[in-house]
Each structure stands twice: as structure tokens, then as C-alpha cells.
Write an enzyme that holds these catalytic residues in place. Structure first.
Site, short mmCIF file in Angstrom:
data_model
loop_
_atom_site.label_atom_id
_atom_site.label_comp_id
_atom_site.label_asym_id
_atom_site.label_seq_id
_atom_site.Cartn_x
_atom_site.Cartn_y
_atom_site.Cartn_z
CD GLU A 77 1.92 -4.13 10.58
OE1 GLU A 77 1.98 -2.97 10.14
OE2 GLU A 77 0.86 -4.69 10.91
NE ARG B 230 -8.87 -6.93 -20.06
CZ ARG B 230 -9.01 -5.76 -20.67
NH1 ARG B 230 -8.12 -4.79 -20.48
NH2 ARG B 230 -10.04 -5.53 -21.45
CG ASP C 291 -10.14 -2.04 -22.09
OD1 ASP C 291 -11.23 -2.53 -22.39
OD2 ASP C 291 -9.09 -2.70 -21.92
N PRO D 128 0.81 -1.22 0.00
CG PRO D 128 -0.19 -1.17 2.10
CD PRO D 128 0.57 -2.06 1.18
N1 ADE Z 1 -0.80 -5.00 0.04
C1 ADE Z 1 -1.66 -4.54 0.97
N2 ADE Z 1 -2.41 -3.55 0.50
C2 ADE Z 1 -2.03 -3.35 -0.80
C3 ADE Z 1 -2.43 -2.44 -1.82
N3 ADE Z 1 -3.38 -1.54 -1.63
N4 ADE Z 1 -1.82 -2.54 -3.01
C4 ADE Z 1 -0.85 -3.45 -3.22
N5 ADE Z 1 -0.43 -4.31 -2.28
C5 ADE Z 1 -1.01 -4.27 -1.08
#
Ligand code: ADE
Length: 240
Positions: free
Chosen positions: A115, A160, A175, A88
Site C-alpha cells: 500500500e 535519453r 519527440d 499513483p
Molecule cells: N506505483 C504504483 N502505481 C504507480 C503509478 N501509476 N505511478 C508511479 N508509481 C506507482
């Protein structure tokens, strides 16, 4: 394209064996290998994590099994891979990332849990001579339990776009976010038979057979839907 995925939940990636990507794998367009990180542990409990330095909640994935796994996986084919670490805290994975990676000969995905993976793993492989570097990417501003679901998303998005994977190559061009006319737009509404469903009619223009008018209508609808659903994509987005 060769794709290796290293994870503590290999079964999670079984979804890549079905549907479009499954067919692409069967046709030899994608050479997919999924590996269990715990194969590169040495202790009885097959430990892959430890407590974070500096304190705090949760556990961090240890660099040792990751280093051993990635070195070993690297050696299983000639091409130098790009190491992709979904997180994230990464840069945003977008349609243009998918397009760029659809032409890469080899990708290795490292799925973090808990984590995340000790940061030295990304640091090490970004300077490793027989690798194409490291991409730490996020699929959106929310936190998943691990990288596996993100890998499913990323592989489907780039897969794809590999020539031959979609039956009709035309369909990727229309797309949402596709380069060209759709670059900063989402796709407009689509319809099929019957012409009248529960009193709702298919827009007249789509029945006209007039390709020019249909193209103009679709462009206008893409614009309208982008304004409605994704104003953040507009050249001058309104203040959030
Ligand atoms: N791992 C945990 N959350 C994630 C996200 N939003 N994007 C990519 N990998 C992740």
C-alpha cells in the site's frame, strides 16, 4: 548523473543495464547503483512492512528500514540528492519533468510496494538539510504493483535527454511533447522503405526532398494526430 534505486526487487532494475540506458551507464554518463532495501533490516525475516494504522487492507512499508537505507545511500556520494518516490497518488511525471531531472546531478529512487511507504518518510526527507527535497510522482492514472516499473519509465525518459546519450541529439527535439513546436502535440506518422508496402504508399511529399514542404506536412500531421488521439492536449479540449 548518479542514480541510486532502493527496492526489494533489485533484479527488476536489470533492464536498465541494456539498450540505451545500459550504454549510457557503460559510457559513464549515468552512474547507476541498485540497492536491496532488506539489507537495512535487522530481524530474521528481513521484514519491511507492517499493518496499516487505522485498519484497512494490505500492508504499509515501515519507515525504519527506509530511513536507514536512505541515510546510508545518501552518504555514498557528495551531491545532495532529490528523493523520488513513485506513487499513483503523486503529481504527474511528464516530459517536462524528465527534461528538468535530466540536469540533476543526483537522484535517489525509493520503490514502494504493497500500500506504499509510511508517509513520514516523504515528510522527513522533504525537510532534511542534505537532500534536495522529495518528489512524489505518478506515471499515469493506473495502479502498478510497485514503484519499480515506474522507475524504469522515469529513468529511460530522463536518461535519453542527458547530452550524449542519444546518438543524434536532433531526434529528441522532434519527440512528442518536446519543448518548442511539439510542446502540446504528439508526433505524426513515420515511414521508411519500401515506398509501397502491401499497396500502401508513403506520402508523396516525403519523397519530394523539399525540406520546407516536409516540415509543413509534419507539423500538420502532428496537429491532426493530436486532435484524433489526444484531444485533451488541445488548448480548448472538448468536454470528456
Ligand atoms: N506505483 C504504483 N502505481 C504507480 C503509478 N501509476 N505511478 C508511479 N508509481 C506507482
Amino acid at each position: 548523473m548518479r542514480i541510486d534505486v532502493v527496492t526489494i526487487f533489485p533484479q527488476y532494475l536489470d533492464a536498465l543495464r541494456i539498450s540505451l540506458i545500459g550504454r549510457a551507464t557503460g559510457a559513464g554518463l549515468i552512474d547507476l547503483h541498485v540497492h536491496d532495501l532488506r539489507e537495512w533490516t535487522n530481524d530474521r525475516h528481513r521484514t519491511v512492512d507492517d499493518t496499516p494504522y487505522g485498519g484497512g487492507p494490505g500492508m504499509v512499508m515501515s519507515p525504519e528500514p527506509w530511513g536507514a537505507a536512505l541515510d546510508d545511500v545518501r552518504a555514498r556520494a557528495d551531491a545532495a540528492p532529490l528523493l523520488v518516490i513513485p506513487t499513483p497518488s503523486g503529481t504527474r511525471f511528464t516530459q517536462s519533468t524528465a527534461a528538468a531531472w535530466s540536469g540533476v546531478p543526483r537522484l535517489v529512487f525509493a520503490c514502494g510496494r504493497y500500500e506504499g511507504i509510511d508517509s513520514r518518510v516523504a515528510q522527513h526527507y522533504s525537510n532534511a538539510p542534505d537532500w534536495q527535497g522529495v518528489a512524489e510522482v505518478s506515471i499515469g492514472d493506473y495502479v502498478l504493483a510497485g514503484g519499480e516499473a515506474a522507475v524504469l519509465v522515469i529513468v529511460e525518459a530522463l536518461g535519453r535527454l542527458i547530452p550524449g546519450v542519444l546518438g543524434n541529439q536532433e531526434s529528441a527535439a522532434d519527440d512528442s511533447f518536446a519543448p518548442g513546436a511539439m510542446a502540446d502535440l504528439v508526433e505524426g506518422p513515420v515511414f521508411t522503405k519500401p515506398v509501397n508496402w502491401r499497396g500502401l504508399e508513403v506520402p508523396e511529399v516525403l519523397l519530394s526532398g523539399h525540406h520546407g514542404q516536409i516540415a509543413t506536412w509534419r507539423a500538420a500531421e502532428a496537429e491532426r494526430r493530436t486532435v484524433q488521439m489526444r484531444p485533451d492536449l488541445l488548448p480548448d479540449p472538448p468536454e470528456a
